[in-house]
Scaffold this motif. Structure first.
Motif, PDB file in Angstrom:
ATOM      1  N   VAL A   1      40.161  48.578 -18.882  1.00  0.00           N
ATOM      2  CA  VAL A   1      39.739  48.115 -19.993  1.00  0.00           C
ATOM      3  C   VAL A   1      38.582  48.687 -21.014  1.00  0.00           C
ATOM      4  O   VAL A   1      38.756  49.051 -21.916  1.00  0.00           O
ATOM      5  CB  VAL A   1      39.514  46.524 -19.727  1.00  0.00           C
ATOM      6  CG1 VAL A   1      39.304  45.810 -21.293  1.00  0.00           C
ATOM      7  CG2 VAL A   1      40.812  45.826 -19.349  1.00  0.00           C
ATOM      8  N   ARG A   2      37.536  48.907 -20.148  1.00  0.00           N
ATOM      9  CA  ARG A   2      36.299  49.729 -20.610  1.00  0.00           C
ATOM     10  C   ARG A   2      37.096  51.196 -21.265  1.00  0.00           C
ATOM     11  O   ARG A   2      36.319  51.363 -22.361  1.00  0.00           O
ATOM     12  CB  ARG A   2      35.339  49.934 -19.567  1.00  0.00           C
ATOM     13  CG  ARG A   2      34.048  50.376 -19.863  1.00  0.00           C
ATOM     14  CD  ARG A   2      32.966  50.684 -18.998  1.00  0.00           C
ATOM     15  NE  ARG A   2      32.651  49.185 -18.316  1.00  0.00           N
ATOM     16  CZ  ARG A   2      32.842  48.735 -17.225  1.00  0.00           C
ATOM     17  NH1 ARG A   2      33.743  49.501 -16.425  1.00  0.00           N
ATOM     18  NH2 ARG A   2      32.505  47.445 -16.902  1.00  0.00           N
TER      19      ARG A   2
ATOM     20  N   ALA B   1      38.264  54.747 -25.531  1.00  0.00           N
ATOM     21  CA  ALA B   1      39.457  55.478 -26.422  1.00  0.00           C
ATOM     22  C   ALA B   1      39.846  54.979 -27.634  1.00  0.00           C
ATOM     23  O   ALA B   1      39.648  56.223 -28.625  1.00  0.00           O
ATOM     24  CB  ALA B   1      40.670  55.537 -25.616  1.00  0.00           C
ATOM     25  N   ALA B   2      39.728  53.812 -27.716  1.00  0.00           N
ATOM     26  CA  ALA B   2      40.100  53.371 -29.181  1.00  0.00           C
ATOM     27  C   ALA B   2      39.028  53.468 -30.168  1.00  0.00           C
ATOM     28  O   ALA B   2      39.272  53.818 -31.314  1.00  0.00           O
ATOM     29  CB  ALA B   2      40.500  51.624 -29.074  1.00  0.00           C
ATOM     30  N   LYS B   3      37.676  53.330 -29.744  1.00  0.00           N
ATOM     31  CA  LYS B   3      36.627  53.455 -30.268  1.00  0.00           C
ATOM     32  C   LYS B   3      36.599  54.673 -30.941  1.00  0.00           C
ATOM     33  O   LYS B   3      36.151  55.105 -32.118  1.00  0.00           O
ATOM     34  CB  LYS B   3      35.324  53.271 -29.623  1.00  0.00           C
ATOM     35  CG  LYS B   3      34.216  53.581 -30.242  1.00  0.00           C
ATOM     36  CD  LYS B   3      32.788  53.339 -29.467  1.00  0.00           C
ATOM     37  CE  LYS B   3      31.613  53.724 -29.992  1.00  0.00           C
ATOM     38  NZ  LYS B   3      30.518  53.832 -28.932  1.00  0.00           N
ATOM     39  N   HIS B   4      37.019  55.762 -30.431  1.00  0.00           N
ATOM     40  CA  HIS B   4      36.960  57.288 -30.664  1.00  0.00           C
ATOM     41  C   HIS B   4      38.188  57.941 -31.063  1.00  0.00           C
ATOM     42  O   HIS B   4      38.537  58.938 -31.218  1.00  0.00           O
ATOM     43  CB  HIS B   4      36.455  58.284 -29.352  1.00  0.00           C
ATOM     44  CG  HIS B   4      35.006  57.792 -29.059  1.00  0.00           C
ATOM     45  ND1 HIS B   4      33.960  58.336 -29.721  1.00  0.00           N
ATOM     46  CD2 HIS B   4      34.442  57.243 -27.970  1.00  0.00           C
ATOM     47  CE1 HIS B   4      32.756  58.036 -29.317  1.00  0.00           C
ATOM     48  NE2 HIS B   4      33.066  57.263 -28.228  1.00  0.00           N
TER      49      HIS B   4
ATOM     50  N   GLU C   1      46.456  45.445 -17.838  1.00  0.00           N
ATOM     51  CA  GLU C   1      47.376  45.529 -18.818  1.00  0.00           C
ATOM     52  C   GLU C   1      47.063  44.468 -19.873  1.00  0.00           C
ATOM     53  O   GLU C   1      47.224  44.763 -21.057  1.00  0.00           O
ATOM     54  CB  GLU C   1      48.711  45.046 -18.315  1.00  0.00           C
ATOM     55  CG  GLU C   1      49.528  46.087 -17.561  1.00  0.00           C
ATOM     56  CD  GLU C   1      50.740  45.539 -16.875  1.00  0.00           C
ATOM     57  OE1 GLU C   1      51.393  46.350 -16.432  1.00  0.00           O
ATOM     58  OE2 GLU C   1      51.317  44.689 -17.561  1.00  0.00           O
ATOM     59  N   THR C   2      46.676  43.015 -19.740  1.00  0.00           N
ATOM     60  CA  THR C   2      46.346  42.147 -20.610  1.00  0.00           C
ATOM     61  C   THR C   2      45.139  42.568 -21.631  1.00  0.00           C
ATOM     62  O   THR C   2      45.257  42.399 -22.741  1.00  0.00           O
ATOM     63  CB  THR C   2      46.053  40.847 -20.064  1.00  0.00           C
ATOM     64  OG1 THR C   2      47.102  40.389 -19.056  1.00  0.00           O
ATOM     65  CG2 THR C   2      45.815  39.741 -20.904  1.00  0.00           C
TER      66      THR C   2
ATOM     67  N   LEU D   1      42.845  44.693 -26.674  1.00  0.00           N
ATOM     68  CA  LEU D   1      41.821  45.183 -27.077  1.00  0.00           C
ATOM     69  C   LEU D   1      42.000  46.957 -27.876  1.00  0.00           C
ATOM     70  O   LEU D   1      41.214  47.232 -28.405  1.00  0.00           O
ATOM     71  CB  LEU D   1      40.563  45.414 -26.073  1.00  0.00           C
ATOM     72  CG  LEU D   1      39.866  43.970 -25.785  1.00  0.00           C
ATOM     73  CD1 LEU D   1      39.126  44.213 -24.571  1.00  0.00           C
ATOM     74  CD2 LEU D   1      39.394  43.235 -26.976  1.00  0.00           C
ATOM     75  N   ALA D   2      43.214  47.202 -27.186  1.00  0.00           N
ATOM     76  CA  ALA D   2      43.615  48.712 -27.650  1.00  0.00           C
ATOM     77  C   ALA D   2      45.054  48.423 -27.894  1.00  0.00           C
ATOM     78  O   ALA D   2      45.883  49.176 -27.027  1.00  0.00           O
ATOM     79  CB  ALA D   2      43.316  49.674 -26.553  1.00  0.00           C
TER      80      ALA D   2
END
Length: 271
Positions: free
Chosen positions: A84-85, A90-93, A133-134, A139-140
């Protein structure tokens, strides 16, 4: 265009690195414990439990694609929280993420599972994968999550090594006749993951072979391919043991397969 393979030193990761490099991608890959010197990628040490290091690696590379092929086994901090981290980073960048999950998220109570089926894990590893997965979906949400099954290839595959060890009396144990899965070839899986990463597909996808076989039947096929005496493979019933695990989980990959050019061969074809 940089592709980052997290868990690049593993069995699947090694094939992903090979195929990504062969396709002309600038390839970066990570290892958790053992340094790797393969010239096909630039290598980075990465422990998904270390949030600062995850940020450092992703931000410095700014990859267009991240494929998380790490295992982490039943280690909750790595497999659940670490995945999840990585997804959040990845989403942040603005990196495209494909996360590799497992058929272990299912209990086997219904045997056949398509992408709409909700996880109901019964093992610590399955619970960690389901939690990942959840968290990733929340979050992404633009990430793709690819569930797969037993990954087969050469002797680097743990399943192939087990068959060799059992056939040569190098290891005690047995292959269960009531433990059913849908094996996939490592080359097919890696190609499908890279193809999926090149699309904007999101959410859950299944990437497993179309043939459902028991672990013993799989062992017999491997033995025949590799010139081993299949009659030496001990058989048994998982249901008769106290071993944790699930009996019959068959991933239905037809919906995902229909969207891909990569063909996922059945185990009776590639063995």
């Amino acid at each position: 265009m940089t592709v980052l393979i997290v868990g690049g030193s593993g069995f699947l990761g090694t094939e992903l690195v090979r195929q990504a490099s062969a396709a002309g991608h600038l390839t970066a890959a990570t290892f958790a414990t053992r340094p790797v010197s393969s010239p096909e990628a630039t290598w980075y040490d990465l422990d998904l439990r270390d949030g600062d290091r995850v940020e450092e690696v992703v931000s410095s590379l700014a990859p267009c694609m991240v494929i998380n092929a790490s295992s982490g086994s039943a280690d909750w901090a790595a497999t659940a929280e670490g995945s999840v981290r990585l997804a959040m980073t990845a989403a942040k960048h603005n990196c495209r993420l494909v996360h590799v999950s497992s058929d272990a998220v299912f209990s086997g109570t219904r045997a056949h599972y398509d992408e709409s089926c909700l996880p109901d894990p019964v093992t610590p590893y399955g619970a960690a994968k389901a939690a990942a997965e959840t968290g990733i979906r929340l979050l992404a949400p633009d990430a793709a999550i690819a569930r797969t099954s037993l990954i087969i290839g050469g002797i680097q595959s743990e399943h192939v090594r087990l068959v060799h060890d059992l056939a040569t009396d190098s290891r005690a144990g047995s292959l269960f006749t009531d433990d059913i899965r849908c094996p996939v070839h490592v080359g097919d899986l890696a190609a499908a993951l890279l193809e999926l990463a090149s699309t904007d597909a999101r959410g859950i996808h299944h990437l497993a072979g179309p043939d459902a076989v028991s672990r013993h039947a799989l062992g017999v096929l491997i033995a025949h391919r590799d010139g081993l005496d299949a009659s030496r493979l001990p058989k048994g019933l998982r249901a008769a043991t106290a071993l944790p695990g699930v009996l019959d989980v068959r991933l239905d990959s037809r919906a995902t397969q229909a969207k891909l050019r990569t063909r996922l061969r059945g185990v009776r074809e590639f063995l």
